[in-house]
Scaffold this motif. Sequence first.
Motif, PDB file in Angstrom:
ATOM      1  N   LEU A 238       8.194  -2.164  -1.227  1.00 35.43           N
ATOM      2  CA  LEU A 238       7.683  -3.470  -1.648  1.00 35.43           C
ATOM      3  C   LEU A 238       6.325  -3.753  -1.013  1.00 35.43           C
ATOM      4  O   LEU A 238       5.383  -4.183  -1.696  1.00 35.43           O
ATOM      5  N   TRP A 239       6.211  -3.539   0.287  1.00 35.84           N
ATOM      6  CA  TRP A 239       4.947  -3.803   0.985  1.00 35.84           C
ATOM      7  C   TRP A 239       3.834  -2.926   0.415  1.00 35.84           C
ATOM      8  O   TRP A 239       2.721  -3.379   0.156  1.00 35.84           O
ATOM      9  N   PHE A 240       4.140  -1.656   0.194  1.00 31.80           N
ATOM     10  CA  PHE A 240       3.170  -0.724  -0.378  1.00 31.80           C
ATOM     11  C   PHE A 240       2.760  -1.170  -1.782  1.00 31.80           C
ATOM     12  O   PHE A 240       1.568  -1.244  -2.113  1.00 31.80           O
ATOM     13  N   GLY A 241       3.756  -1.483  -2.602  1.00 30.93           N
ATOM     14  CA  GLY A 241       3.458  -1.897  -3.973  1.00 30.93           C
ATOM     15  C   GLY A 241       2.755  -3.229  -4.059  1.00 30.93           C
ATOM     16  O   GLY A 241       1.992  -3.490  -4.998  1.00 30.93           O
ATOM     17  N   TRP A 242       2.995  -4.093  -3.063  1.00 30.70           N
ATOM     18  CA  TRP A 242       2.408  -5.440  -3.079  1.00 30.70           C
ATOM     19  C   TRP A 242       0.885  -5.406  -2.993  1.00 30.70           C
ATOM     20  O   TRP A 242       0.215  -6.348  -3.394  1.00 30.70           O
TER      21      TRP A 242
END
Length: 435
Positions: A238-242
């Motif tokens: 999630l953090w990476f994709g955000w």
Amino acid sequence: MRKVVLGIILIALSILTFFSNYFLNGNSVPAEPVVFDSGDTAWMIVATALVLLMTPGLGFFYGGMVGKKNVISTMLQSYMAMIIVTILWVVVAFSMSFGTSIGGYIGDPTEFFMFQGVGATTAWGTIPFLLFALFQAKFAIITPALITGAFAERIRFWAYMLFMVLFILVIYTPLCHMTWHADGLFFKMGVLDFAGGTVVHMSAGWAALAGAMFLGKRKVQKVNPARITYVLLGTGLLWFGWFGFNAGSALGANSLAVQALGTTTVAAAAAGMAWVFIDKILGHKLSAMGACIGTVVGLVAITPAAGFVSIPHAIFIGIFSSVVSNYMVSLFHKGGKIDDSLDVFACHGVGGMTGMLLTGVFASKSINPAVTDQGLIFGETTLFVTQLTALIMVSAFAFIGSYALFFIVNKITPLRVTEDKEELGLDISQHGEYL
């Protein structure tokens, strides 16, 4: 009967796609190719892929939190959003979101029906129009997936898919149009939502609350999380994709994208830090779950503000949102009246609302020249009042509309599984599969 209806839908969709060029395009001559900015295009292709990665990341995040007998069903709810919403977006939802405005509330559903006129050689700013449409599709995909955490472990899968379709058409597309279309109601009001505070997180949060209230409590509310390692993996994805979610909303490889990437980074870190500090102050152990949940709350809260605020203000947004959401989670757990299984409203709904209001506090012209009215901290009140007004309007629309959709779906097909199937677990009862 259900099998017959599904068969008819598949056949109709196949016929429609087969003949769509003939009926909608005729024998028109292709437009002359447009020269795009290669850097912007390359970045937006990457950003689109990053945002899509968030949905399987969410699947792991939610799947690790539920009981072992519901992991597959919970994760599959996110994966099916990628499948169903993608087709729905192409057929009509993109047109309803970004087509010519009808009263400032919704787009013309026929303008880009079946992606007609949405090509790789037509432009949206400095990038192909098709790329913009696909980037926006990923936002639509993750929104109903976010809702699933509220009614985890007790919803019938076919009923969920029907709700998902209706939610996109009735709730998501009007909010998307009103917020991000140049003729949309909120856009013309001056509402600032850089990457989805109202459109994604508030709509999902209020729908989650409506769903938790409508479906009622699980038979067993306190379960041991199946895989904490899944939660850690999901948080990382999630953090990476955000970064695609927020930095990609600059729609180009530019300084605004860098600013959004920076604010996203520090807000997530600040919120994760604040959450574990709060837990320690309250006498709890420093847990992986707490660190992960806090980090995601920070990502949620910075989303509407990412391209409008400074780095120090992003740190404040992360810390403040973490404190508020942590309190709301504890309040819900102590009250015990509403079973929001994975605290979707307290984290995504409240986090999104906090971010929207703090955008009205910290938005700065020096960060983004598109800001016409600055935040409260700069001595101006107009933007804050505008943000608050939109918050109230979106909250009422998303909650009441979603509750009505749950009611309608339940009349068509039962939303909740029977007690024996809930006891057995949704992996077996809904899918015939298990870990």
